[in-house]
Design a protein around this motif. Structure first.
Motif, PDB file in Angstrom:
ATOM      1  N   GLY A   1       0.820  -1.208   0.000  1.00 35.00           N
ATOM      2  CA  GLY A   1       0.000   0.000   0.000  1.00 35.00           C
ATOM      3  C   GLY A   1       0.850   1.252   0.000  1.00 35.00           C
ATOM      4  O   GLY A   1       2.077   1.195   0.116  1.00 35.00           O
TER       5      GLY A   1
ATOM      6  N   ARG B   1     -11.947  -4.022   0.673  1.00 36.40           N
ATOM      7  CA  ARG B   1     -11.505  -2.694   1.087  1.00 36.40           C
ATOM      8  C   ARG B   1     -12.590  -2.026   1.918  1.00 36.40           C
ATOM      9  O   ARG B   1     -13.770  -2.341   1.803  1.00 36.40           O
TER      10      ARG B   1
ATOM     11  N   THR C   1      -9.429   5.056  -2.579  1.00 38.85           N
ATOM     12  CA  THR C   1      -8.793   5.235  -1.271  1.00 38.85           C
ATOM     13  C   THR C   1      -9.518   4.439  -0.203  1.00 38.85           C
ATOM     14  O   THR C   1     -10.733   4.560  -0.038  1.00 38.85           O
ATOM     15  N   ALA C   2      -8.773   3.589   0.497  1.00 42.12           N
ATOM     16  CA  ALA C   2      -9.363   2.714   1.516  1.00 42.12           C
ATOM     17  C   ALA C   2      -8.249   1.907   2.172  1.00 42.12           C
ATOM     18  O   ALA C   2      -7.101   1.918   1.708  1.00 42.12           O
ATOM     19  N   VAL C   3      -8.624   1.201   3.218  1.00 47.00           N
ATOM     20  CA  VAL C   3      -7.752   0.163   3.759  1.00 47.00           C
ATOM     21  C   VAL C   3      -8.106  -1.126   3.024  1.00 47.00           C
ATOM     22  O   VAL C   3      -9.283  -1.503   2.962  1.00 47.00           O
ATOM     23  N   TYR C   4      -7.115  -1.775   2.467  1.00 44.87           N
ATOM     24  CA  TYR C   4      -7.317  -3.000   1.704  1.00 44.87           C
ATOM     25  C   TYR C   4      -6.918  -4.200   2.559  1.00 44.87           C
ATOM     26  O   TYR C   4      -5.828  -4.229   3.142  1.00 44.87           O
ATOM     27  N   TYR C   5      -7.821  -5.182   2.617  1.00 40.12           N
ATOM     28  CA  TYR C   5      -7.615  -6.371   3.423  1.00 40.12           C
ATOM     29  C   TYR C   5      -7.574  -7.608   2.538  1.00 40.12           C
ATOM     30  O   TYR C   5      -8.364  -7.741   1.595  1.00 40.12           O
TER      31      TYR C   5
ATOM     32  N   GLY D   1      -4.501  -5.468   7.044  1.00 39.64           N
ATOM     33  CA  GLY D   1      -4.882  -4.343   6.204  1.00 39.64           C
ATOM     34  C   GLY D   1      -3.703  -3.480   5.808  1.00 39.64           C
ATOM     35  O   GLY D   1      -2.712  -3.373   6.540  1.00 39.64           O
ATOM     36  N   THR D   2      -3.807  -2.875   4.639  1.00 45.52           N
ATOM     37  CA  THR D   2      -2.792  -1.948   4.161  1.00 45.52           C
ATOM     38  C   THR D   2      -3.492  -0.737   3.552  1.00 45.52           C
ATOM     39  O   THR D   2      -4.467  -0.886   2.808  1.00 45.52           O
ATOM     40  N   GLN D   3      -3.017   0.440   3.887  1.00 41.47           N
ATOM     41  CA  GLN D   3      -3.677   1.673   3.455  1.00 41.47           C
ATOM     42  C   GLN D   3      -3.279   2.016   2.026  1.00 41.47           C
ATOM     43  O   GLN D   3      -2.091   2.018   1.674  1.00 41.47           O
TER      44      GLN D   3
ATOM     45  N   THR E   1      -3.946   5.222  -0.517  1.00 41.15           N
ATOM     46  CA  THR E   1      -4.451   6.582  -0.617  1.00 41.15           C
ATOM     47  C   THR E   1      -4.162   7.118  -2.005  1.00 41.15           C
ATOM     48  O   THR E   1      -3.005   7.111  -2.443  1.00 41.15           O
TER      49      THR E   1
END
Length: 115
Positions: A9, A38, A90-94, A108-110, A112
Motif C-alpha cells: 500500500g 476494502r 482510497t481505503a484500507v485493503y484487506y 490491512g494496508t492503506q 491513498t
C-alpha cells in the motif's frame, strides 16, 4: 490456522498504479479462495476481487478493467495489480483467505489516491 500479511500500500496520484501482495502461512493447504476487500472511512467493507484455487476470478464492477487479481506459483501468495487508480479507491485493503473452516483476514494496508 492461516495467517495473512499484506504489503504494497501507499500514496499514489490519480491515474497511477500500485501492486498489493498478500502472503499466507500456516495451514495453507486448506485455502480455497483468496480475495481482496476494502473499507473506506464511514463505509462498509466490500469485496474488490477474489480468486479460487482453480484460478477463477471475480471483480467488483467498480474495478473491472482496472484491477487484476492473481496468485503466485506457490499458491500461498495473492496479488492485486491496481491501475488507473481513482480517488474513490482510497481505503484500507484487506486480504482474506477462505478455507473449509474459519476465514482468515490480514491486518490491512492503506491505499491513498490523491487528486
Amino acid at each position: 490456522q492461516v495467517r495473512l500479511v499484506e504489503s504494497g500500500g501507499g500514496l499514489v496520484q490519480a491515474g497511477g498504479s500500485l501492486r498489493l501482495s498478500c502472503a499466507a502461512s500456516g495451514t495453507i493447504f486448506s485455502i480455497n479462495t483468496m480475495g481482496w476487500y476494502r473499507q473506506a472511512p464511514g463505509k462498509q467493507r466490500e469485496l474488490v476481487a477474489a480468486i479460487t484455487s482453480g484460478g477463477s476470478t471475480n471483480y467488483a464492477d467498480s474495478v473491472k478493467g482496472r484491477f487484476t487479481i492473481s496468485r503466485g506459483n506457490a499458491k500461498n501468495t495473492v496479488y492485486l495489480q491496481m491501475n488507473s487508480l481513482k480517488t474513490e479507491d482510497t481505503a484500507v485493503y484487506y486480504c482474506k483467505a477462505s478455507t473449509g473452516g474459519p476465514q482468515a483476514w490480514g491486518q490491512g494496508t492503506q491505499v491513498t489516491v490523491s487528486s
